[in-house]
Design an enzyme around this catalytic site. Structure first.
Site, PDB file in Angstrom:
ATOM      1  N   ASN A 254       0.869  -1.175   0.000  1.00  0.00           N
ATOM      2  CA  ASN A 254       0.000   0.000   0.000  1.00  0.00           C
ATOM      3  C   ASN A 254       0.910   1.230   0.000  1.00  0.00           C
ATOM      4  O   ASN A 254       1.475   1.582   1.036  1.00  0.00           O
ATOM      5  CB  ASN A 254      -0.875  -0.048   1.270  1.00  0.00           C
ATOM      6  CG  ASN A 254      -1.704   1.210   1.442  1.00  0.00           C
ATOM      7  OD1 ASN A 254      -1.788   2.041   0.535  1.00  0.00           O
ATOM      8  ND2 ASN A 254      -2.302   1.358   2.606  1.00  0.00           N
TER       9      ASN A 254
ATOM     10  N   LYS B 250       0.135   4.242  -0.317  1.00  0.00           N
ATOM     11  CA  LYS B 250      -0.544   5.418   0.262  1.00  0.00           C
ATOM     12  C   LYS B 250      -0.314   6.641  -0.637  1.00  0.00           C
ATOM     13  O   LYS B 250      -0.192   6.490  -1.846  1.00  0.00           O
ATOM     14  CB  LYS B 250      -0.079   5.655   1.695  1.00  0.00           C
ATOM     15  CG  LYS B 250      -0.164   4.383   2.543  1.00  0.00           C
ATOM     16  CD  LYS B 250      -0.020   4.646   4.001  1.00  0.00           C
ATOM     17  CE  LYS B 250      -0.021   3.321   4.744  1.00  0.00           C
ATOM     18  NZ  LYS B 250      -0.054   3.460   6.186  1.00  0.00           N
TER      19      LYS B 250
ATOM     20  N   HIS C 153      -9.524   0.660   4.857  1.00  0.00           N
ATOM     21  CA  HIS C 153      -8.257   0.912   5.550  1.00  0.00           C
ATOM     22  C   HIS C 153      -8.527   1.837   6.734  1.00  0.00           C
ATOM     23  O   HIS C 153      -9.353   2.742   6.651  1.00  0.00           O
ATOM     24  CB  HIS C 153      -7.245   1.540   4.581  1.00  0.00           C
ATOM     25  CG  HIS C 153      -5.862   1.575   5.170  1.00  0.00           C
ATOM     26  ND1 HIS C 153      -5.479   2.536   6.072  1.00  0.00           N
ATOM     27  CD2 HIS C 153      -4.797   0.758   5.003  1.00  0.00           C
ATOM     28  CE1 HIS C 153      -4.221   2.293   6.429  1.00  0.00           C
ATOM     29  NE2 HIS C 153      -3.781   1.224   5.801  1.00  0.00           N
TER      30      HIS C 153
ATOM     31  N   GLU D 249      -7.008   4.284   7.892  1.00  0.00           N
ATOM     32  CA  GLU D 249      -6.830   5.726   7.606  1.00  0.00           C
ATOM     33  C   GLU D 249      -8.072   6.293   6.925  1.00  0.00           C
ATOM     34  O   GLU D 249      -8.428   7.445   7.128  1.00  0.00           O
ATOM     35  CB  GLU D 249      -5.570   5.938   6.756  1.00  0.00           C
ATOM     36  CG  GLU D 249      -4.308   5.722   7.592  1.00  0.00           C
ATOM     37  CD  GLU D 249      -3.076   5.320   6.808  1.00  0.00           C
ATOM     38  OE1 GLU D 249      -3.064   5.452   5.566  1.00  0.00           O
ATOM     39  OE2 GLU D 249      -2.108   4.861   7.451  1.00  0.00           O
TER      40      GLU D 249
ATOM     41  N   GLU E  60      -5.219  -5.309  10.489  1.00  0.00           N
ATOM     42  CA  GLU E  60      -4.218  -4.271  10.728  1.00  0.00           C
ATOM     43  C   GLU E  60      -4.524  -3.544  12.038  1.00  0.00           C
ATOM     44  O   GLU E  60      -5.387  -2.658  12.074  1.00  0.00           O
ATOM     45  CB  GLU E  60      -4.233  -3.246   9.594  1.00  0.00           C
ATOM     46  CG  GLU E  60      -3.936  -3.836   8.235  1.00  0.00           C
ATOM     47  CD  GLU E  60      -3.394  -2.778   7.291  1.00  0.00           C
ATOM     48  OE1 GLU E  60      -2.291  -2.980   6.785  1.00  0.00           O
ATOM     49  OE2 GLU E  60      -4.058  -1.751   7.085  1.00  0.00           O
TER      50      GLU E  60
ATOM     51  N   GLY F  84       2.443   2.146  10.822  1.00  0.00           N
ATOM     52  CA  GLY F  84       3.365   3.273  10.686  1.00  0.00           C
ATOM     53  C   GLY F  84       4.012   3.705  11.997  1.00  0.00           C
ATOM     54  O   GLY F  84       4.613   4.773  12.077  1.00  0.00           O
TER      55      GLY F  84
ATOM     56  N   SER G  39       3.549  -2.228  10.414  1.00  0.00           N
ATOM     57  CA  SER G  39       5.003  -2.207  10.603  1.00  0.00           C
ATOM     58  C   SER G  39       5.656  -3.558  10.292  1.00  0.00           C
ATOM     59  O   SER G  39       6.604  -3.978  10.947  1.00  0.00           O
ATOM     60  CB  SER G  39       5.369  -1.739  12.011  1.00  0.00           C
ATOM     61  OG  SER G  39       4.896  -0.421  12.220  1.00  0.00           O
TER      62      SER G  39
HETATM   63  C1  PEP Z   1      -0.803   0.001   6.194  1.00  0.00           C
HETATM   64  O1  PEP Z   1      -1.122   1.157   6.360  1.00  0.00           O
HETATM   65  O2  PEP Z   1      -1.526  -0.743   5.503  1.00  0.00           O
HETATM   66  C2  PEP Z   1       0.424  -0.482   6.829  1.00  0.00           C
HETATM   67  C3  PEP Z   1       0.498  -1.733   7.131  1.00  0.00           C
HETATM   68  O3  PEP Z   1       1.409   0.449   7.065  1.00  0.00           O
HETATM   69  P1  PEP Z   1       2.862   0.196   7.712  1.00  0.00           P
HETATM   70  O4  PEP Z   1       3.409  -1.081   7.119  1.00  0.00           O
HETATM   71  O5  PEP Z   1       3.671   1.388   7.324  1.00  0.00           O
HETATM   72  O6  PEP Z   1       2.661   0.069   9.185  1.00  0.00           O
END
Ligand code: PEP
Length: 252
Positions: free
Chosen positions: A9, A11, A96, A98, A168, A174, A213
């Site tokens: 992703n 983003k 997601h 976000e 997630e 992040g 992460s």
């Molecule tokens: C995400 O936003 O889907 C995600 C997993 O981000 P990150 O790997 O940066 O934590």
């Protein structure tokens, strides 16, 4: 055998030329990992077409990060599922955290987006997960269950066969904090149980990805767990080397 998936992703990152270069690098390195691992990249809308071109002839697949809840019409600034499908997308990330958090996406909106995705032959990567407060209060099971019941339970059996789930935990996205492999397995198994309560044996075939992460140093341990079928990768998907190294986690 469930599909093994590593999805990136991106983003709101990369300009078109940078996105194309990143996709080309992913394609170039893809051969380092077994064909049994499916790689998907999800760039911003603006360069889906150029990235689709860069992926041509490779097995790396294309996804979008969102789609509109409506089919077409007077919805300024929105991008329809039919449009991203026409550009070569096979997948679309929906729900997601976000989008839920910053853009107020509710289950009601997500039900419509899921319908649009299926109507246009796309496979949704449907995200669920709790925030820190919910985890600390021990509510993570209930939160994920509700996010599944309110949306996934509305799918037909046929649609469900074409679904990827991404768990997630919001506190791990992040932040550099990762769920332990045990925490991931515990909730992935639970999510599969919830799915099985509605869809029966088909739940065994549904890929459930971990996101939060995930990086080359922790992917192997997390992917080794029985109910973890890969990862949805944010930050580490922006470096081809790390993205591919995460896929190697399946081979460790
Ligand atoms: C995400 O936003 O889907 C995600 C997993 O981000 P990150 O790997 O940066 O934590």
């Amino acid at each position: 055998m469930r599909k093994k998936i590593v999805a990136g992703n991106w983003k709101m990152n990369t300009l078109p030329a940078e996105g194309v270069a990143l996709a080309q690098e992913v394609v170039a390195k893809r051969g380092e990992v077994c064909e049994c691992v499916n790689f998907i990249v999800c760039p911003p809308f603006t360069h889906l077409a150029q990235v689709a071109e860069a992926l041509k002839g490779s097995t790396v697949e294309l996804g979008a990060q969102n789609c509109a809840a409506e089919a077409k019409g007077a919805y300024t600034g929105e991008v329809a599922a039919s449009m991203i499908a026409a550009l070569g997308c096979k997948y679309v990330i929906l729900g997601h955290s976000e989008r839920r958090q910053y853009y107020g996406e509710t289950s009601e909106t997500l039900n419509k987006k899921m319908e649009q995705a299926y109507a246009n032959g796309l496979t949704p990567i449907y995200c669920v997960g709790e925030n820190l407060e919910e985890r600390e209060a021990g509510n993570h099971f209930a939160v994920c269950k509700a996010q599944i019941e309110e949306v996934v339970f509305n799918l037909t059996e046929e649609q469900f066969k074409n679904l990827v789930i991404a768990y997630e935990p919001v506190w791990a996205i992040g932040t550099g904090k990762t769920a332990t492999a045990e925490q991931a397995q515990e909730i992935h198994a639970y999510i599969r149980e919830v799915l099985a309560s509605k869809f029966g044996a088909a739940a065994q075939e549904c890929p459930i990805l971990y996101g939060g992460s995930c990086k080359p140093s922790n992917a192997a341990e997390i992917f080794a767990k029985e109910d973890v079928d890969g990862g949805l990768i944010g930050g580490a998907a922006l470096k081809a080397e790390d993205f591919i190294a995460i896929g190697k986690g399946f081979m460790a």
